[in-house]
Design a protein around this motif. Structure first.
Motif, PDB file in Angstrom:
ATOM      1  N   ALA A 289       0.854  -1.193   0.000  1.00  0.00           N
ATOM      2  CA  ALA A 289       0.000   0.000   0.000  1.00  0.00           C
ATOM      3  C   ALA A 289       0.884   1.234   0.000  1.00  0.00           C
ATOM      4  CB  ALA A 289      -0.880  -0.016   1.239  1.00  0.00           C
ATOM      5  N   THR A 290       0.679   2.114  -0.979  1.00  0.00           N
ATOM      6  CA  THR A 290       1.502   3.331  -1.004  1.00  0.00           C
ATOM      7  C   THR A 290       0.618   4.561  -0.852  1.00  0.00           C
ATOM      8  OG1 THR A 290       1.346   3.497  -3.409  1.00  0.00           O
ATOM      9  CG2 THR A 290       3.203   2.259  -2.534  1.00  0.00           C
ATOM     10  N   GLN A 291       1.161   5.554  -0.145  1.00  0.00           N
ATOM     11  CA  GLN A 291       0.524   6.875   0.008  1.00  0.00           C
ATOM     12  C   GLN A 291      -0.902   6.782   0.564  1.00  0.00           C
ATOM     13  OE1 GLN A 291       3.442   7.921  -0.310  1.00  0.00           O
ATOM     14  NE2 GLN A 291       3.279   9.675  -1.677  1.00  0.00           N
ATOM     15  N   LEU A 292      -1.179   5.835   1.436  1.00  0.00           N
ATOM     16  CA  LEU A 292      -2.529   5.754   2.012  1.00  0.00           C
ATOM     17  C   LEU A 292      -2.594   6.523   3.325  1.00  0.00           C
ATOM     18  CD1 LEU A 292      -3.974   2.117   1.738  1.00  0.00           C
ATOM     19  CD2 LEU A 292      -4.553   4.119   0.395  1.00  0.00           C
ATOM     20  N   PRO A 293      -3.677   7.245   3.575  1.00  0.00           N
ATOM     21  CA  PRO A 293      -3.802   7.913   4.876  1.00  0.00           C
ATOM     22  C   PRO A 293      -4.035   6.880   5.989  1.00  0.00           C
ATOM     23  CG  PRO A 293      -5.813   8.194   3.600  1.00  0.00           C
ATOM     24  CD  PRO A 293      -4.821   7.530   2.702  1.00  0.00           C
ATOM     25  N   GLU A 294      -3.790   7.315   7.213  1.00  0.00           N
ATOM     26  CA  GLU A 294      -3.843   6.407   8.368  1.00  0.00           C
ATOM     27  C   GLU A 294      -5.174   5.666   8.492  1.00  0.00           C
ATOM     28  OE1 GLU A 294      -3.685   7.311  13.031  1.00  0.00           O
ATOM     29  OE2 GLU A 294      -1.821   7.840  12.023  1.00  0.00           O
ATOM     30  N   SER A 295      -6.277   6.361   8.274  1.00  0.00           N
ATOM     31  CA  SER A 295      -7.601   5.741   8.461  1.00  0.00           C
ATOM     32  C   SER A 295      -7.785   4.549   7.510  1.00  0.00           C
ATOM     33  CB  SER A 295      -8.713   6.772   8.246  1.00  0.00           C
ATOM     34  OG  SER A 295      -8.509   7.412   6.989  1.00  0.00           O
ATOM     35  N   SER A 296      -7.394   4.719   6.241  1.00  0.00           N
ATOM     36  CA  SER A 296      -7.537   3.629   5.259  1.00  0.00           C
ATOM     37  C   SER A 296      -6.563   2.501   5.579  1.00  0.00           C
ATOM     38  CB  SER A 296      -7.233   4.125   3.840  1.00  0.00           C
ATOM     39  OG  SER A 296      -8.033   5.244   3.553  1.00  0.00           O
ATOM     40  N   LEU A 297      -5.359   2.900   6.011  1.00  0.00           N
ATOM     41  CA  LEU A 297      -4.319   1.913   6.299  1.00  0.00           C
ATOM     42  C   LEU A 297      -4.730   1.009   7.462  1.00  0.00           C
ATOM     43  CD1 LEU A 297      -1.685   1.339   4.944  1.00  0.00           C
ATOM     44  CD2 LEU A 297      -0.535   2.928   6.480  1.00  0.00           C
ATOM     45  N   LEU A 298      -5.355   1.618   8.466  1.00  0.00           N
ATOM     46  CA  LEU A 298      -5.813   0.841   9.624  1.00  0.00           C
ATOM     47  C   LEU A 298      -6.818  -0.223   9.202  1.00  0.00           C
ATOM     48  CD1 LEU A 298      -6.292   3.377  12.548  1.00  0.00           C
ATOM     49  CD2 LEU A 298      -5.027   1.243  12.637  1.00  0.00           C
ATOM     50  N   LYS A 299      -7.759   0.178   8.334  1.00  0.00           N
ATOM     51  CA  LYS A 299      -8.775  -0.792   7.858  1.00  0.00           C
ATOM     52  C   LYS A 299      -8.112  -1.900   7.046  1.00  0.00           C
ATOM     53  CE  LYS A 299     -12.519   2.600   7.498  1.00  0.00           C
ATOM     54  NZ  LYS A 299     -13.197   3.445   6.506  1.00  0.00           N
ATOM     55  N   LEU A 300      -7.193  -1.493   6.137  1.00  0.00           N
ATOM     56  CA  LEU A 300      -6.526  -2.477   5.276  1.00  0.00           C
ATOM     57  C   LEU A 300      -5.702  -3.452   6.119  1.00  0.00           C
ATOM     58  CD1 LEU A 300      -5.881  -3.473   2.424  1.00  0.00           C
ATOM     59  CD2 LEU A 300      -4.005  -1.826   2.330  1.00  0.00           C
ATOM     60  N   ASP A 301      -5.049  -2.919   7.158  1.00  0.00           N
ATOM     61  CA  ASP A 301      -4.240  -3.774   8.025  1.00  0.00           C
ATOM     62  C   ASP A 301      -5.128  -4.807   8.736  1.00  0.00           C
ATOM     63  OD1 ASP A 301      -1.709  -4.492   9.208  1.00  0.00           O
ATOM     64  OD2 ASP A 301      -2.466  -3.647  11.080  1.00  0.00           O
ATOM     65  N   GLY A 302      -6.327  -4.369   9.123  1.00  0.00           N
ATOM     66  CA  GLY A 302      -7.276  -5.292   9.760  1.00  0.00           C
ATOM     67  C   GLY A 302      -7.679  -6.407   8.800  1.00  0.00           C
ATOM     68  N   ILE A 303      -7.937  -6.025   7.532  1.00  0.00           N
ATOM     69  CA  ILE A 303      -8.341  -7.010   6.506  1.00  0.00           C
ATOM     70  C   ILE A 303      -7.208  -8.010   6.273  1.00  0.00           C
ATOM     71  CG2 ILE A 303      -8.917  -7.300   4.051  1.00  0.00           C
ATOM     72  CD1 ILE A 303     -10.103  -4.371   4.203  1.00  0.00           C
ATOM     73  N   CYS A 304      -5.988  -7.481   6.058  1.00  0.00           N
ATOM     74  CA  CYS A 304      -4.836  -8.361   5.773  1.00  0.00           C
ATOM     75  C   CYS A 304      -4.483  -9.225   6.976  1.00  0.00           C
ATOM     76  CB  CYS A 304      -3.620  -7.530   5.356  1.00  0.00           C
ATOM     77  SG  CYS A 304      -3.839  -6.726   3.767  1.00  0.00           S
ATOM     78  N   GLY A 305      -4.573  -8.627   8.165  1.00  0.00           N
ATOM     79  CA  GLY A 305      -4.231  -9.359   9.390  1.00  0.00           C
ATOM     80  C   GLY A 305      -5.133 -10.559   9.585  1.00  0.00           C
ATOM     81  N   SER A 306      -6.430 -10.369   9.364  1.00  0.00           N
ATOM     82  CA  SER A 306      -7.354 -11.482   9.616  1.00  0.00           C
ATOM     83  C   SER A 306      -7.205 -12.580   8.571  1.00  0.00           C
ATOM     84  CB  SER A 306      -8.798 -10.981   9.675  1.00  0.00           C
ATOM     85  OG  SER A 306      -9.110 -10.344   8.457  1.00  0.00           O
ATOM     86  N   ALA A 307      -6.670 -12.218   7.380  1.00  0.00           N
ATOM     87  CA  ALA A 307      -6.489 -13.237   6.327  1.00  0.00           C
ATOM     88  C   ALA A 307      -5.034 -13.733   6.280  1.00  0.00           C
ATOM     89  CB  ALA A 307      -6.876 -12.654   4.976  1.00  0.00           C
ATOM     90  N   ASN A 308      -4.223 -13.269   7.248  1.00  0.00           N
ATOM     91  CA  ASN A 308      -2.809 -13.665   7.311  1.00  0.00           C
ATOM     92  C   ASN A 308      -2.017 -13.300   6.062  1.00  0.00           C
ATOM     93  OD1 ASN A 308      -1.200 -14.507   9.329  1.00  0.00           O
ATOM     94  ND2 ASN A 308      -1.980 -16.604   9.366  1.00  0.00           N
ATOM     95  N   ILE A 309      -2.277 -12.114   5.557  1.00  0.00           N
ATOM     96  CA  ILE A 309      -1.586 -11.634   4.348  1.00  0.00           C
ATOM     97  C   ILE A 309      -0.529 -10.607   4.780  1.00  0.00           C
ATOM     98  CG2 ILE A 309      -1.899 -10.287   2.216  1.00  0.00           C
ATOM     99  CD1 ILE A 309      -4.834 -11.403   2.268  1.00  0.00           C
ATOM    100  N   VAL A 310       0.633 -10.665   4.145  1.00  0.00           N
ATOM    101  CA  VAL A 310       1.689  -9.691   4.447  1.00  0.00           C
ATOM    102  C   VAL A 310       1.272  -8.324   3.903  1.00  0.00           C
ATOM    103  CG1 VAL A 310       4.111  -9.084   4.047  1.00  0.00           C
ATOM    104  CG2 VAL A 310       3.448 -11.494   4.215  1.00  0.00           C
ATOM    105  N   LEU A 311       1.350  -7.302   4.745  1.00  0.00           N
ATOM    106  CA  LEU A 311       1.075  -5.946   4.275  1.00  0.00           C
ATOM    107  C   LEU A 311       2.347  -5.112   4.419  1.00  0.00           C
ATOM    108  CD1 LEU A 311      -0.822  -3.591   3.406  1.00  0.00           C
ATOM    109  CD2 LEU A 311      -1.304  -3.229   5.829  1.00  0.00           C
TER     110      LEU A 311
END
Length: 402
Positions: A17-39
């Motif tokens: 993920a490049t140039q994402l603001p914190e709010s979007s990054l937090l959501k994306l991290d939650g999605i990747c974390g629950s699916a065990n994907i490297v972010l």
């Protein structure tokens, strides 16, 4: 996509993920974390930037450290190595043979001689180590014997503590080494390693099986190589049997971990690494205060900490004003940029207080500088941050280096 189609990300192994603001990054991290994907999140901002790796656990077999001692076991030689050393007369008066006796043999023989005279103990104090070096020198016939110089230089290897390092001890004692059907191959091997150390290994890890270059007659060197390879091979075989029986025990196919993978693991057991990362949610909601304070107080890293806080403050200000600091409808004049400085400072103070650092201050110059950046993505900085992020991705995907 983060809001409307989060399942889209689950088909990938890595998301960058490049140039994402914190709010979007937090959501994306939650999605990747629950699916065990490297972010991997990367951001280029003015003259600074940030790369953040997020994954619950990352296990590395081939960590390839720059400096690592050869695994020679001179402090704890096994039977075949001792027998080979005994078969060579280190007092041979033939100058060529004497000059080309490998230092491994010299050290095994002289360590045994030392132990016989010291109640079975190897040199441990500084004085004893000095005396042991003198013992080696006393066996030289001429001053130009490189093999004896190598023996003196490597004499400390005789005094190494037997057993395994604290770092490896932590890994084998980790709760993940209690494996079950869903455990990863890495942890199955760690579990087998734990059993190996207690049984066949007699408290040691599997031997790596390689020896460095040294002054030696070719036939001696080849024989030594074979002795080390044979021991490594037999250790690897023992590990293989243990891996198969563990797989059987947890209900997996005993052949599901390849011999090549086990061999690579055995060659690298001293260099295993397990990295665990906190999620971004944890980083933001419960920062490790002692770490943060330590880096703020450190002269070398306090600038980086200032920028870390300011990049988060930029996102807060952008959320309130729907623009990045320093960006205006018209081309921002200096006076307009100055107006954003107190705003960004206030946002930074709120970030600091969320981090538990009430009353901490940031460099005024940097606050002004970040406003002056006006969210610019500058080629060389973007290229550098992209390069760093790319290298991290390659390490994460190949599970090599750290």
């Amino acid at each position: 996509m983060i809001d409307t189609n989060p399942s889209f990300f689950s088909e990938f192994t890595v998301v960058i993920a490049t140039q994402l603001p914190e709010s979007s990054l937090l959501k994306l991290d939650g999605i990747c974390g629950s699916a065990n994907i490297v972010l991997v999140a990367a951001r280029s901002y003015g003259l600074t930037g940030l790369v953040r790796v997020s994954i619950k656990e990352h296990c590395v077999i081939e960590s390839k450290p720059d400096h690592f001692l050869d695994d020679l076991r001179l402090h704890n030689p096994w039977t075949e190595l001792k027998q080979f050393a005994k078969s060579i007369d280190i007092c041979d008066k033939d100058a060529v043979v004497h000059k080309h006796t490998p230092y491994i043999v010299i050290l095994v023989r002289l360590a045994e001689k030392w132990a016989d005279a010291h109640d079975g103990q190897l040199p441990s104090t500084r004085q004893e180590k000095r005396e042991f070096k003198d013992l080696i020198r006393a066996h030289m016939l001429n001053v130009d014997e490189d093999n004896y110089k190598e023996a003196v230089e490597s004499s400390y290897k005789v005094s190494l503590t037997p057993g395994i390092s604290n770092e490896i001890r932590q890994i084998i004692d980790d709760s993940s080494s209690e494996v079950n059907f869903s455990s990863s191959d890495f942890w199955v091997l760690v579990s087998a390693l734990k059993e190996f150390i207690t049984n066949e290994g007699n408290g040691e890890l599997p031997l790596e099986g390689t020896i460095p270059d040294m002054t030696s007659l070719t036939e001696y060197y080849v024989s030594l190589q074979k002795i080390y390879q044979a021991k490594a091979e037999s250790d690897c075989l023992a590990m293989e049997h243990r891996v198969k029986s563990i797989l059987k025990r947890i209900g997996r196919d005993p052949e599901s971990i390849s011999r090549a993978y086990i061999k690579t693991f055995c060659k690298n057991t001293r260099k295993l690494k397990v990295c665990r990362y906190r999620s971004m949610e944890e980083e933001f909601s419960s920062p490790a205060l002692s770490e943060v304070q330590k880096y703020f107080a450190d002269e070398d890293s306090c600038y980086a900490m200032n920028f870390y806080v300011l990049l988060r403050a930029v996102d807060r200000l952008a959320a309130s004003y729907s623009r990045l600091p320093g960006i205006f409808d018209s081309i921002g004049s200096t006076s307009e940029i100055v107006e954003d400085v107190p705003r960004l400072k206030a946002a930074a103070v709120s970030v600091l207080s969320d981090m538990g650092l009430k009353g901490a201050s940031l460099s005024e110059d940097l606050v002004t500088e970040v406003c002056r950046f006006a969210g610019a993505e500058i080629h060389p900085v973007a290229a550098f941050i992209g390069g760093v992020a790319s290298q991290e991705v390659i390490k994460l995907v190949t599970k090599q280096f750290v």
